[in-house]
Write a protein that holds these residues in place. Structure first.
Motif, PDB file in Angstrom:
ATOM      1  N   TYR A   8       0.830  -1.206   0.000  1.00 14.82           N
ATOM      2  CA  TYR A   8       0.000   0.000   0.000  1.00 14.82           C
ATOM      3  C   TYR A   8       0.867   1.260   0.000  1.00 14.82           C
ATOM      4  O   TYR A   8       0.548   2.248  -0.677  1.00 14.82           O
ATOM      5  N   ASN A   9       1.957   1.255   0.768  1.00 17.09           N
ATOM      6  CA  ASN A   9       2.851   2.423   0.791  1.00 17.09           C
ATOM      7  C   ASN A   9       3.502   2.645  -0.576  1.00 17.09           C
ATOM      8  O   ASN A   9       3.671   3.788  -1.018  1.00 17.09           O
ATOM      9  N   SER A  34      -2.199   9.904  -6.377  1.00 16.88           N
ATOM     10  CA  SER A  34      -1.955   8.454  -6.326  1.00 16.88           C
ATOM     11  C   SER A  34      -2.122   7.882  -4.926  1.00 16.88           C
ATOM     12  O   SER A  34      -2.139   6.656  -4.772  1.00 16.88           O
ATOM     13  N   ASN A  35      -2.245   8.738  -3.902  1.00 19.93           N
ATOM     14  CA  ASN A  35      -2.339   8.235  -2.530  1.00 19.93           C
ATOM     15  C   ASN A  35      -3.767   8.199  -1.998  1.00 19.93           C
ATOM     16  O   ASN A  35      -3.976   7.986  -0.807  1.00 19.93           O
ATOM     17  N   ILE A  36      -4.774   8.397  -2.862  1.00 21.14           N
ATOM     18  CA  ILE A  36      -6.164   8.263  -2.401  1.00 21.14           C
ATOM     19  C   ILE A  36      -6.573   6.790  -2.418  1.00 21.14           C
ATOM     20  O   ILE A  36      -7.057   6.250  -1.422  1.00 21.14           O
ATOM     21  N   ILE A  37      -6.384   6.111  -3.554  1.00 15.30           N
ATOM     22  CA  ILE A  37      -6.715   4.691  -3.686  1.00 15.30           C
ATOM     23  C   ILE A  37      -5.407   3.906  -3.745  1.00 15.30           C
ATOM     24  O   ILE A  37      -4.600   4.101  -4.661  1.00 15.30           O
ATOM     25  N   VAL A  99      -9.647  -2.801   4.178  1.00 15.62           N
ATOM     26  CA  VAL A  99     -10.331  -3.294   2.987  1.00 15.62           C
ATOM     27  C   VAL A  99     -11.835  -3.049   3.132  1.00 15.62           C
ATOM     28  O   VAL A  99     -12.449  -3.492   4.115  1.00 15.62           O
ATOM     29  N   TYR A 100     -12.428  -2.349   2.144  1.00 13.98           N
ATOM     30  CA  TYR A 100     -13.856  -2.071   2.146  1.00 13.98           C
ATOM     31  C   TYR A 100     -14.504  -2.740   0.926  1.00 13.98           C
ATOM     32  O   TYR A 100     -14.019  -2.592  -0.196  1.00 13.98           O
ATOM     33  N   PRO A 101     -15.599  -3.486   1.137  1.00 14.96           N
ATOM     34  CA  PRO A 101     -16.266  -4.122  -0.012  1.00 14.96           C
ATOM     35  C   PRO A 101     -16.967  -3.090  -0.882  1.00 14.96           C
ATOM     36  O   PRO A 101     -17.582  -2.146  -0.392  1.00 14.96           O
ATOM     37  N   GLY A 111     -16.072  -6.995  -5.400  1.00  8.17           N
ATOM     38  CA  GLY A 111     -14.692  -6.556  -5.254  1.00  8.17           C
ATOM     39  C   GLY A 111     -14.503  -5.749  -3.984  1.00  8.17           C
ATOM     40  O   GLY A 111     -15.415  -5.629  -3.151  1.00  8.17           O
ATOM     41  N   TYR A 112     -13.288  -5.170  -3.840  1.00  9.36           N
ATOM     42  CA  TYR A 112     -12.989  -4.367  -2.659  1.00  9.36           C
ATOM     43  C   TYR A 112     -12.044  -3.234  -3.041  1.00  9.36           C
ATOM     44  O   TYR A 112     -11.452  -3.216  -4.135  1.00  9.36           O
ATOM     45  N   ILE A 113     -11.918  -2.265  -2.118  1.00  5.60           N
ATOM     46  CA  ILE A 113     -11.064  -1.106  -2.342  1.00  5.60           C
ATOM     47  C   ILE A 113     -10.388  -0.729  -1.032  1.00  5.60           C
ATOM     48  O   ILE A 113     -10.914  -1.009   0.056  1.00  5.60           O
ATOM     49  N   THR A 114      -9.198  -0.122  -1.137  1.00  2.00           N
ATOM     50  CA  THR A 114      -8.434   0.325   0.032  1.00  2.00           C
ATOM     51  C   THR A 114      -7.994   1.767  -0.192  1.00  2.00           C
ATOM     52  O   THR A 114      -7.553   2.131  -1.291  1.00  2.00           O
ATOM     53  N   PHE A 115      -8.093   2.602   0.859  1.00  2.00           N
ATOM     54  CA  PHE A 115      -7.735   4.016   0.757  1.00  2.00           C
ATOM     55  C   PHE A 115      -6.436   4.292   1.502  1.00  2.00           C
ATOM     56  O   PHE A 115      -6.074   3.592   2.458  1.00  2.00           O
ATOM     57  N   GLY A 116      -5.728   5.365   1.057  1.00  2.00           N
ATOM     58  CA  GLY A 116      -4.466   5.751   1.666  1.00  2.00           C
ATOM     59  C   GLY A 116      -4.526   7.119   2.314  1.00  2.00           C
ATOM     60  O   GLY A 116      -5.609   7.647   2.621  1.00  2.00           O
ATOM     61  N   SER A 117      -3.372   7.730   2.466  1.00  2.00           N
ATOM     62  CA  SER A 117      -3.281   9.002   3.186  1.00  2.00           C
ATOM     63  C   SER A 117      -3.889  10.169   2.419  1.00  2.00           C
ATOM     64  O   SER A 117      -4.079  11.249   2.977  1.00  2.00           O
TER      65      SER A 117
END
Length: 578
Positions: A8-9, A34-37, A99-101, A111-117
């Motif tokens: 993720y980083n 690029s750090n949102i998703i 992880v969010y569905p 599917g799923y998605i992950t968010f960053g800083s």
């Protein structure tokens, strides 16, 4: 310094999950951070569209939301997109790296998605085309639909819901057991035959359940219980495939005959067994000398001879001398020899590649007869060449051959723009192995909704198990996705095998496609495809060798294919691969 950063980083410093071809610029020209998703996984039905892209990203002090859509073309010019998944998460509940569905907007999407800083700063972006926010294939892949959509009682259209108990009537048993699938232990439903213990008592004449449901052989070849005639299990060390077939390829043999009465074949070889194949031993010779002690011995192969049959033998099929390769059909004079239309609409177009490699013979026209036909205002047939009355507008009937000389085979018309179009060469060649096939193609504009593609069809053959269904591979040039690719038609849908991006593909320009087929070990086959620009010599792409394991049997046909596209093919050239 961090040596091994988390996935993720790493993604916060690169455009993933966007594809490298995506500009990442919104409609307003603002780049998507690029750090949102930081991660994304998505599967959706192919019917919704083959190209996934992010259509909207919003980060506010209250929530974060993302919308994902699917389109048919990269530029989305016809606005033919379908929403397939969305998600909205309140900022108070949002955690980085969690992880969010995704919420499905189209049936069978998940599917799923992950968010960053990047969620710490406000952002609003709208993306209208996949060119801006195309999702990488590693993160999003379509599927052809779930294999089992529901379960229900036979002849009852209502699917079962809730807790369902499956029962099997004797001799069928339905039980839950554990099986190892893909190296993982899983609980599965097992449906099997169970023999009635009362029928297996000593001296019982009743058939067992396995005899009751056995096939016509009523035995097992490996147990030698099939009776006579006994089936062939192996030829040397070669065994049959899963369908019980053993395919024999005859190479370098000029004459092959087939006897329909007893399913036999006749092979004529240009040498005899006694004099040429089974030579006399010479180790040692009659004087006791070894080969190193005498001059080398050469054994010449006898000259080819015409096959003959004894007068008392009858062959159901006459012996046919196979044609010689290379073979080339130029489609000039509005003819396509040995081509059979399998689906779609195929016509002739007065157009030709400037670098056509065929050199057809020009027919000898009867000038007197042609002039008579023009004077009488009627059509004339001269052999296989047809002269329409419109050609009578020429100054001289001697000019007719030059008028009809340059033509190509084409999928044209309103019907070609709405369906698959396939035509195959059913000539004298009996295999697709060790072959190289070449043609020049031109992609034409079409009506609204039409696609723009053309390719060489490879090994068009019946499906092994599904009746009235045909499968094939195709090496295809595609304008809409700006790519050169190899796809497989599985009888119901296309499956992408390999794709190469080719920016700059133009409509109404000639391109050359070359395909080579080589067999590998076992069921493996290698397909190599080349794309060469004719009007644009800078285009040169090679994809493959593509290794496949669902190609055989190789006795299908080569040909041309388009998918909802108006395209032209200048010629068809096939040769033996050296």
């Amino acid at each position: 310094m961090i040596r091994n950063a988390h996935f993720y980083n790493l993604n916060e410093g690169r455009t993933y999950p966007l594809d490298d071809r995506a500009s990442a610029l919104s409609d307003a020209g603002v780049r998507l951070p690029s750090n949102i998703i930081t991660d994304l996984r998505l599967r959706w039905p192919k019917l919704a569209g083959e190209i996934p892209f992010i259509s909207a990203v919003t980060v506010t002090p209250g929530a974060v939301s993302v919308t994902i859509q699917a389109a048919d073309v990269m530029d989305n010019s016809d606005e033919g997109f379908t929403p397939i998944a969305v998600i909205t998460v309140p900022i108070q509940e949002l955690e980085e790296g969690r992880v969010y569905p995704l919420l499905s907007q189209y049936e069978q999407t998940f599917g799923y998605i992950t968010f960053g800083s990047g969620i710490q700063k406000d952002y609003v972006g709208r993306f209208s085309t996949p060119n801006q926010s195309l999702i990488a294939s590693r993160a999003a892949k379509f599927h052809n639909g779930l294999p089992v959509k529901s379960m229900g009682k036979l002849y009852n259209s209502t699917a079962m819901t809730g807790v369902v108990q499956l029962l099997g009537d004797s001799p069928i048993e339905v039980v839950k057991e554990s099986r190892e699938i893909g190296g993982i232990e899983r609980d599965v439903i097992v449906v099997r035959l169970v023999n009635d213990p009362t029928s297996s008592t000593a001296g019982s004449t009743e058939q067992s359940v396995f005899q009751q449901f056995s096939g016509p052989c009523d035995g097992r070849s490996e147990s030698d219980t099939c009776g006579d005639p006994k089936p062939i299990e192996f030829i040397n060390a070669i065994g049959p495939d899963c369908d019980g077939l053993i395919c024999i390829n005859f190479k370098g043999i000029s004459v092959v005959g087939r006897n329909l009465d007893d399913c036999g074949i006749v092979v004529d070889l240009p040498f005899s067994l006694t004099d040429d194949a089974c030579v006399a031993p010479y180790l040692p010779d009659a004087t006791g000398k070894l080969p190193s002690e005498v001059d080398p011995v050469s054994y010449a192969i006898a000259a080819p001879f015409e096959p003959s049959l004894p007068p008392d033998e009858s062959i159901s099929d006459s012996l046919i001398v196979m044609g010689e390769l290379p073979y080339c059909d130029s489609f000039d004079f509005f003819t396509a020899e040995s081509f059979v239309v399998k689906t779609g609409q195929w016509v002739f177009a007065e157009d030709d590649s400037p670098e056509e490699i065929c050199t057809p013979d020009i027919p000898q026209w009867d000038v007197t007869t042609v002039e008579y036909a023009c004077n009488e205002s009627q059509s004339l047939s001269e052999g296989v060449f047809e002269i329409d009355y419109l050609t009578c507008n020429s100054q001289s009937s001697e000019a007719l051959p030059s008028i009809l000389e340059d033509s190509s085979y084409a999928s044209e018309g309103i019907f070609s723009a709405s369906q698959r179009n396939v035509t195959v060469w059913q000539g004298f060649d009996v295999t697709t192995f060790h072959r190289v096939v070449t043609t020049d193609v031109k992609l034409m504009p079409g009506p609204s909704g039409a696609k723009h593609n053309a390719g060489l069809v490879i090994n068009y053959r019946p499906h092994v198990t599904a009746s009235n269904t045909y499968v094939y591979y195709i090496a295809e040039l595609d304008y809409d996705s700006q790519s050169f690719r190899i796809r497989r038609w599985n009888g119901t849908a296309f499956q992408n095998a390999v794709l190469a991006s080719v920016p700059g593909i133009m409509l109404e320009s000639w391109y050359r496609i070359v395909v080579e087929i080589e067999p590998g070990t076992g069921e493996k086959v290698y397909i190599t495809a080349r794309l060469i620009g004719i009007d644009d010599p800078t285009v040169s792409v090679v994809i493959g060798p593509l290794l496949t394991n669902n190609y055989n049997p190789e006795d299908g046909y080569f040909g041309f294919g388009t998918d909802r596209s108006l395209s032209r093919f200048s010629y068809f050239h096939i040769a033996e691969l050296i």
